[in-house]
Motif scaffolding. Structure first.
Motif, PDB file in Angstrom:
ATOM      1  N   ILE A  50      86.431  47.991  51.547  1.00  0.00           N
ATOM      2  CA  ILE A  50      85.869  48.616  52.487  1.00  0.00           C
ATOM      3  C   ILE A  50      86.992  49.680  52.808  1.00  0.00           C
ATOM      4  O   ILE A  50      87.966  49.631  53.400  1.00  0.00           O
ATOM      5  N   VAL A  51      86.409  51.149  52.909  1.00  0.00           N
ATOM      6  CA  VAL A  51      87.017  52.311  53.371  1.00  0.00           C
ATOM      7  C   VAL A  51      86.233  52.825  54.559  1.00  0.00           C
ATOM      8  O   VAL A  51      85.355  53.212  54.600  1.00  0.00           O
ATOM      9  N   GLY A  52      87.214  52.936  55.599  1.00  0.00           N
ATOM     10  CA  GLY A  52      86.779  53.692  56.950  1.00  0.00           C
ATOM     11  C   GLY A  52      87.398  54.840  57.469  1.00  0.00           C
ATOM     12  O   GLY A  52      88.416  54.692  57.908  1.00  0.00           O
ATOM     13  N   PRO A  53      86.868  56.123  56.749  1.00  0.00           N
ATOM     14  CA  PRO A  53      87.800  57.300  56.947  1.00  0.00           C
ATOM     15  C   PRO A  53      87.464  57.764  58.382  1.00  0.00           C
ATOM     16  O   PRO A  53      86.545  57.605  59.076  1.00  0.00           O
ATOM     17  N   VAL A  54      88.453  58.341  59.244  1.00  0.00           N
ATOM     18  CA  VAL A  54      88.340  58.904  60.018  1.00  0.00           C
ATOM     19  C   VAL A  54      89.237  60.357  59.945  1.00  0.00           C
ATOM     20  O   VAL A  54      90.365  60.261  59.475  1.00  0.00           O
ATOM     21  N   ARG A  55      88.352  61.448  60.162  1.00  0.00           N
ATOM     22  CA  ARG A  55      89.327  62.760  59.940  1.00  0.00           C
ATOM     23  C   ARG A  55      89.101  63.745  61.091  1.00  0.00           C
ATOM     24  O   ARG A  55      88.272  63.405  62.089  1.00  0.00           O
ATOM     25  N   ALA A  56      89.782  64.826  61.000  1.00  0.00           N
ATOM     26  CA  ALA A  56      89.730  66.108  61.781  1.00  0.00           C
ATOM     27  C   ALA A  56      89.445  67.005  61.015  1.00  0.00           C
ATOM     28  O   ALA A  56      89.767  67.370  59.773  1.00  0.00           O
ATOM     29  N   GLY A  57      88.453  67.525  61.511  1.00  0.00           N
ATOM     30  CA  GLY A  57      87.563  68.566  60.497  1.00  0.00           C
ATOM     31  C   GLY A  57      87.937  69.990  60.486  1.00  0.00           C
ATOM     32  O   GLY A  57      87.485  70.992  59.705  1.00  0.00           O
ATOM     33  N   MET A  58      89.163  70.456  61.377  1.00  0.00           N
ATOM     34  CA  MET A  58      89.508  71.749  61.309  1.00  0.00           C
ATOM     35  C   MET A  58      90.418  71.912  60.129  1.00  0.00           C
ATOM     36  O   MET A  58      91.228  71.029  59.791  1.00  0.00           O
ATOM     37  N   ASP A  59      90.576  73.226  59.664  1.00  0.00           N
ATOM     38  CA  ASP A  59      91.368  73.498  58.505  1.00  0.00           C
ATOM     39  C   ASP A  59      92.868  73.279  58.997  1.00  0.00           C
ATOM     40  O   ASP A  59      93.735  72.840  57.993  1.00  0.00           O
ATOM     41  N   TYR A  60      93.184  73.329  60.011  1.00  0.00           N
ATOM     42  CA  TYR A  60      94.683  73.295  60.552  1.00  0.00           C
ATOM     43  C   TYR A  60      95.179  71.963  60.930  1.00  0.00           C
ATOM     44  O   TYR A  60      96.178  71.602  61.213  1.00  0.00           O
ATOM     45  N   ALA A  61      94.339  70.975  60.745  1.00  0.00           N
ATOM     46  CA  ALA A  61      94.506  69.802  61.295  1.00  0.00           C
ATOM     47  C   ALA A  61      95.685  68.809  60.898  1.00  0.00           C
ATOM     48  O   ALA A  61      96.489  68.303  61.364  1.00  0.00           O
ATOM     49  N   ALA A  62      95.841  69.248  59.511  1.00  0.00           N
ATOM     50  CA  ALA A  62      97.328  68.521  58.934  1.00  0.00           C
ATOM     51  C   ALA A  62      98.430  69.310  59.420  1.00  0.00           C
ATOM     52  O   ALA A  62      99.625  68.540  59.510  1.00  0.00           O
ATOM     53  N   TYR A  63      98.354  70.443  59.635  1.00  0.00           N
ATOM     54  CA  TYR A  63      99.546  71.170  60.310  1.00  0.00           C
ATOM     55  C   TYR A  63      99.825  70.569  61.446  1.00  0.00           C
ATOM     56  O   TYR A  63     101.160  70.384  61.788  1.00  0.00           O
TER      57      TYR A  63
END
Length: 130
Positions: A73-86
């Motif tokens: 079971i995988v529960g992803p949470v993400r930030a959708g802006m292009d610069y989120a990882a930076y």
């Protein structure tokens, strides 16, 4: 030569009930994971260390649908802006401002407790059925 035949009707019922219990438990675990993912996203939004000028990054933090593949079971949470990882990891010129990883860490026990509760309910269901 003699032949002995035995019908295993009870075994078939047992195997069917095991499959039903497994499917029900996995579904309940996935629902628990989805709830914890919402908690992770909410924590990241409420506790991020970055200066929030536009609200865009904060508003883009959200859980994705829970996936089940081969019993995982995988529960992803993400930030959708292009610069989120930076922002999360920093760059050569900018310091990191982690927000997703701390949110995940803060909710680890929440996930453990949620999945334990699902397991305990499944064990109680087994006791009731037997």
């Amino acid at each position: 030569m003699s032949t002995v035949k035995a019908e295993m009707g009870g075994l078939n019922n047992l195997l069917r009930n095991i499959d039903i219990l497994k499917d029900t438990t996995v579904t309940a675990q996935a629902a628990g994971m989805a709830k914890v993912c919402i908690d992770v996203a909410d924590y990241a939004k409420a506790n991020h260390p970055f200066q929030n000028r536009t609200q865009n990054l904060e508003n883009s933090i959200q859980p994705d649908p829970v996936e089940i593949e081969d019993g995982v079971i995988v529960g992803p949470v993400r930030a959708g802006m292009d610069y989120a990882a930076y922002v999360e990891f920093g760059t050569a010129k900018n310091a990191p401002y982690p927000y997703l990883n701390p949110a995940k860490e803060a909710n680890k026990q929440n996930l453990v407790d949620t999945l334990k509760a699902v397991q305990e309910r499944a064990q109680q269901a087994l006791k009731v059925e037997s």
